[in-house]
Design an enzyme around this catalytic site. Structure first.
Site, PDB file in Angstrom:
ATOM      1  N   ASN A 199       3.852   7.106  14.428  1.00 56.61           N
ATOM      2  CA  ASN A 199       5.102   7.608  13.853  1.00 56.61           C
ATOM      3  C   ASN A 199       4.893   8.390  12.552  1.00 56.61           C
ATOM      4  OD1 ASN A 199       4.427   5.075  12.645  1.00 56.61           O
ATOM      5  ND2 ASN A 199       6.503   4.895  11.848  1.00 56.61           N
TER       6      ASN A 199
ATOM      7  N   LYS B 138      -8.975   4.069  13.700  1.00 53.25           N
ATOM      8  CA  LYS B 138      -8.542   4.206  15.083  1.00 53.25           C
ATOM      9  C   LYS B 138      -7.096   4.707  15.060  1.00 53.25           C
ATOM     10  CE  LYS B 138      -6.605   2.909  18.261  1.00 53.25           C
ATOM     11  NZ  LYS B 138      -5.612   3.645  19.118  1.00 53.25           N
TER      12      LYS B 138
ATOM     13  N   GLU C  49       1.545  -4.003   7.994  1.00 57.07           N
ATOM     14  CA  GLU C  49       2.959  -3.653   7.865  1.00 57.07           C
ATOM     15  C   GLU C  49       3.519  -3.563   9.274  1.00 57.07           C
ATOM     16  OE1 GLU C  49       5.619   0.086   7.309  1.00 57.07           O
ATOM     17  OE2 GLU C  49       4.441  -0.189   5.462  1.00 57.07           O
ATOM     18  N   LEU C  50       4.530  -4.393   9.552  1.00 56.45           N
ATOM     19  CA  LEU C  50       4.994  -4.574  10.921  1.00 56.45           C
ATOM     20  C   LEU C  50       6.432  -4.094  11.080  1.00 56.45           C
ATOM     21  CD1 LEU C  50       3.325  -8.081  11.381  1.00 56.45           C
ATOM     22  CD2 LEU C  50       2.391  -5.825  11.913  1.00 56.45           C
TER      23      LEU C  50
ATOM     24  N   CYS D 206       9.353   2.627  10.145  1.00 54.66           N
ATOM     25  CA  CYS D 206       9.419   1.174   9.964  1.00 54.66           C
ATOM     26  C   CYS D 206      10.464   0.768   8.933  1.00 54.66           C
ATOM     27  CB  CYS D 206       8.045   0.647   9.542  1.00 54.66           C
ATOM     28  SG  CYS D 206       6.761   0.837  10.784  1.00 54.66           S
TER      29      CYS D 206
ATOM     30  N   GLU E 189      14.378  -4.463  17.194  1.00 59.78           N
ATOM     31  CA  GLU E 189      14.127  -3.183  16.549  1.00 59.78           C
ATOM     32  C   GLU E 189      14.218  -2.068  17.586  1.00 59.78           C
ATOM     33  OE1 GLU E 189      10.848  -1.302  13.456  1.00 59.78           O
ATOM     34  OE2 GLU E 189      10.140  -2.642  15.038  1.00 59.78           O
TER      35      GLU E 189
END
Length: 477
Positions: free
Chosen positions: A118, A141, A214-215, A248, A346
């Site tokens: 994103n 990655k 960070e989720l 996020c 979400e």
């Protein structure tokens, strides 16, 4: 684009590790100079970077520019602040005047970065910048959907003077490369979903290595009766629909106090309905497309489910295949209830649910009624808004802004609580996490412990009296 294997990951780790020792031995001033050159290159080459970001992601140009500005800001901040954060620091010793204690910070060694699609430019390098300044090597990655953005981000680092072997990129499928990446690094930085974050936490835990993550988020915005409604409307547009809502820290829940609800919602819905959608490599579009068919399907399912169960569409509400295969209108829903999927899950798209609340207390209670705690926004007078902000359970809270004020305050920590993450990026925390803290204590005079020839009971009594005395001396507390 090559599809790398576990063997490729191991080779990338070998090369980066070999280069890391020489890099860590360089004076910090040399590492700092690379980042300042990188800052300038990112700004100078922005047209090329923005084109690549837009082509890979479908986002509009101003959202792509946010990424570029963020990377430049991060490079400049850490180039200037790294010495302050990393320098050896005196700590209070065991015995006043006799123990000299210094805290040192050494690089972890090799840092793995798993970056999402994103914000592929920002998240490919913004976490790597402080790790590099701290003396580490990097294996990145990037997401398989946005590898070219990551590669131009790293190529500009090489042009700025970074040794090529020091920063390795492995491209391919995360499910195949994630585990071998974790197996060969001393620290991992991950940005992505909460579900994947839990898997990564288990893998890092088995190896006893540090990690940050960070989720996800289901971020709330509160508009109180003493807010400037016109400014709140414009702020909500950016907070909800920047990057097509695929952010996020974007807002997916709007709680508006009863006294201004009707005025706010009418103006907000009208403004959303007038937004311009487009895919051009120019500055005309207010919002671009989604990233993939998978993301479009999630957005469509959430909206259709809510409408089928009684939610009302105030703006948007449908795909726009006439503009492109992955476009979905910016959407405002009213009357969202608990049985609807988007109430708590979400969406990660251009959809926001607006809810009327009686007062600030109800707004805060509803804002906190979530498993997530990443970002929040409060619109009110500065003083009142700041007071309300402290009661919201989120790692960052913006007052009279949606997300950019806290995110761009690079000197302050940024990250989530609850199911929204572990650890912090930015600020002191954002660079020291890539180091091993070491305490060196030099003892002068006699050693700490019983005194030869003194009975142990008398030694204990003497120490007890000394401890009581030290407690009463303010300069030794």
């Amino acid at each position: 684009m090559p599809v790398c294997t576990a063997e490729d990951v191991a080779e990338a780790q070998r090369r980066a590790r070999a280069a890391q020792a020489e890099w860590a031995a360089r004076p910090l001033a040399e590492r700092r100079a690379v980042m300042l050159r990188y800052h300038d290159l990112v700004l100078e080459r922005q047209d090329q970077v923005l084109d690549i970001v837009q082509v890979e992601t479908g986002k509009n140009r101003v959202s792509a520019f946010e990424e570029l500005a963020d990377v430049a800001l991060t490079a400049r901040y850490y180039a200037h602040a790294a010495a302050r954060h990393l320098r050896p620091a005196r700590r209070r010793g065991a015995l006043p005047l006799l123990t000299r204690t210094v805290e040192h910070h050494h690089p972890k060694g090799l840092v793995g970065v798993i970056a999402p699609w994103n914000y592929p430019f920002t998240l490919a390098v913004s976490d790597a910048i402080p790790a590099l300044l701290a003396g580490n090597g990097i294996v990145l990655k990037p997401d398989a959907q946005t590898p070219f953005t990551a590669l131009i981000a790293v190529e500009l680092l090489f042009e700025a003077g970074l040794p090529r072997d020091l920063f390795q990129v492995v491209t391919g499928v995360g499910a195949d490369l994630g585990a071998p990446l974790i197996e060969g690094v001393e620290y991992l930085m991950f940005t992505g979903s909460t579900a994947t974050g839990r898997i990564i936490a288990e893998q890092c835990g088995r190896r006893l290595i540090g990690f940050s993550a960070e989720l996800g988020g289901k971020n709330p915005m509160i508009v109180l009766a003493d807010a400037d409604v016109d400014k709140a409307v414009e702020g909500a547009i950016r907070a909800c629909f920047s990057n097509s809502g695929q952010l996020c820290i974007s807002i997916e829940r709007l709680y508006v106090e009863d006294g201004v609800y009707d005025r706010f919602v009418a103006a907000f819905a009208a403004r959303v309905g007038a937004m311009r959608l487009g895919a051009g490599l120019d500055w005309e579009a207010d919002m671009g497309s989604l990233i993939s068919r998978k993301q479009l399907d999630v957005v469509t399912r959430h909206v259709d489910d809510a409408v089928a169960k009684g939610a009302r569409v105030l703006a948007g509400g449908k795909p726009r295949p006439d503009l492109g295969p992955l476009f979905y209108e910016p959407t405002v829903l009213e009357g969202v209830t608990e049985e609807m999927e988007l109430a708590r899950a979400e969406t990660f798209g251009p959809v926001v649910a607006v809810t009327r609340v009686a007062d600030a207390e109800e707004a805060v209670r509803r804002a906190n009624d979530t498993a997530y705690g990443l970002n929040a926004s409060v619109w009110s007078t500065p003083r009142h808004g700041a007071e309300v902000a402290t009661r919201i359970q989120a790692g960052t809270v913006n007052v009279n802004e949606g997300y950019a004020a806290a995110w761009a305050s690079i000197d302050a920590p940024m990250g989530g609580i609850k199911d929204s993450g572990v650890g912090r990026r930015h600020g002191r925390e954002g660079i020291l996490k890539y180091t091993e803290a070491q305490t060196v204590a030099v003892q002068r005079g006699r050693a700490i412990g019983p005194v030869p020839g003194l009975p142990l009971e008398k030694y204990a009594a003497t120490m007890t009296a000394s401890l009581k005395l030290v407690k009463r001396l303010p300069f030794l507390r």
